[in-house]
Design an enzyme around this catalytic site. Sequence first.
Site, mmCIF file in Angstrom:
data_model
loop_
_atom_site.group_PDB
_atom_site.id
_atom_site.type_symbol
_atom_site.label_atom_id
_atom_site.label_comp_id
_atom_site.label_asym_id
_atom_site.label_seq_id
_atom_site.Cartn_x
_atom_site.Cartn_y
_atom_site.Cartn_z
ATOM 1 N N HIS A 184 40.226 -15.551 -11.193
ATOM 2 C CA HIS A 184 41.330 -14.688 -10.774
ATOM 3 C C HIS A 184 42.663 -15.404 -10.999
ATOM 4 O O HIS A 184 42.790 -16.578 -10.665
ATOM 5 C CB HIS A 184 41.193 -14.306 -9.294
ATOM 6 C CG HIS A 184 39.960 -13.499 -9.006
ATOM 7 N ND1 HIS A 184 38.710 -14.081 -8.852
ATOM 8 C CD2 HIS A 184 39.776 -12.162 -8.858
ATOM 9 C CE1 HIS A 184 37.818 -13.133 -8.620
ATOM 10 N NE2 HIS A 184 38.435 -11.955 -8.616
ATOM 11 N N HIS A 223 40.933 -3.038 -15.369
ATOM 12 C CA HIS A 223 40.188 -3.343 -14.142
ATOM 13 C C HIS A 223 40.257 -2.178 -13.148
ATOM 14 O O HIS A 223 39.861 -2.316 -11.999
ATOM 15 C CB HIS A 223 40.765 -4.609 -13.514
ATOM 16 C CG HIS A 223 39.881 -5.267 -12.493
ATOM 17 N ND1 HIS A 223 38.505 -5.324 -12.609
ATOM 18 C CD2 HIS A 223 40.182 -5.914 -11.331
ATOM 19 C CE1 HIS A 223 38.000 -5.980 -11.585
ATOM 20 N NE2 HIS A 223 38.989 -6.338 -10.779
ATOM 21 N N HIS A 279 42.293 -1.731 -6.597
ATOM 22 C CA HIS A 279 41.102 -2.560 -6.367
ATOM 23 C C HIS A 279 40.280 -1.945 -5.237
ATOM 24 O O HIS A 279 40.209 -2.469 -4.129
ATOM 25 C CB HIS A 279 41.527 -3.986 -6.018
ATOM 26 C CG HIS A 279 40.510 -5.013 -6.375
ATOM 27 N ND1 HIS A 279 39.423 -5.295 -5.580
ATOM 28 C CD2 HIS A 279 40.409 -5.822 -7.461
ATOM 29 C CE1 HIS A 279 38.701 -6.251 -6.155
ATOM 30 N NE2 HIS A 279 39.269 -6.582 -7.301
ATOM 31 N N ASP A 315 40.792 -11.655 -13.367
ATOM 32 C CA ASP A 315 40.911 -10.324 -12.773
ATOM 33 C C ASP A 315 42.135 -10.194 -11.870
ATOM 34 O O ASP A 315 42.629 -11.188 -11.330
ATOM 35 C CB ASP A 315 39.676 -10.023 -11.913
ATOM 36 C CG ASP A 315 38.456 -9.654 -12.732
ATOM 37 O OD1 ASP A 315 38.505 -9.760 -13.974
ATOM 38 O OD2 ASP A 315 37.434 -9.268 -12.121
#
Length: 245
Positions: free
Chosen positions: A186, A91, A95, A40
Amino acid sequence: MAAGLAHIGTAGTWLPGVRRRWFPGLAGQGSPGHVALTFDDGPDPASTPYFLDVLDTLGVRATFFVLGENVVRHPTLARELVLRGHEAAVHGWTHSRPWRPAPRRDAEEVRRAADAVGRATGSAPRWYRPPYGILTSGRWAAARRAGLRTVLWTAWGEDWRRDATPESVRTTAAAGLRGGGTLLLHDTDHASAAGSWRATLGALPDIVADCRAAGLTVGSLGEHGLTEGGTPCPARVLRAGPVRG
């Protein structure tokens, strides 16, 4: 009040036990002899190329859930990721934590991110994972409108932590990973502790070796045998033995 509950109610799937039991397809349960490797928050020129090189050495392809804002900053790296055999998935645009209902914002941000991935890589994305795994009703609907399937995870390495080490990432991943599972890692510290990606990079060869020693293959979500559409896979068919180090 009712609108707020409807908005955040689906986010209960963030809880691993809930989604593994009741929504195995959403959790990323696939073929029992396979593990899906996912990353991610990238792409990040400071770290992602190291992961691409290690994955090449290991002979493994993975799925990278990228942020739209990072794709437009680094389109060449996003394209390289796909040219080297990996999947670029969505994604989100940033964020963010979406505690307030904003369906128009959700739809626009997911669409923008999907369009950015398509333009940069030349391939339309197939998968979506919301930041923090918070799947609100707005994000779920936005992904559906963009033609994306939402996939969360069954195991993670807690590699975002400041105190993460290669050993801790490997041990934590192994504790939750089973055949048919999807592993969350990640490839950047974009939303994690500074430099934490180095622990993930150091753990990666051993994680893959552990899977292979357990008789499991490792690859992308596209290789994972997920059922089409949103129908959950029967958990009793997909349950398999644990990964052992």
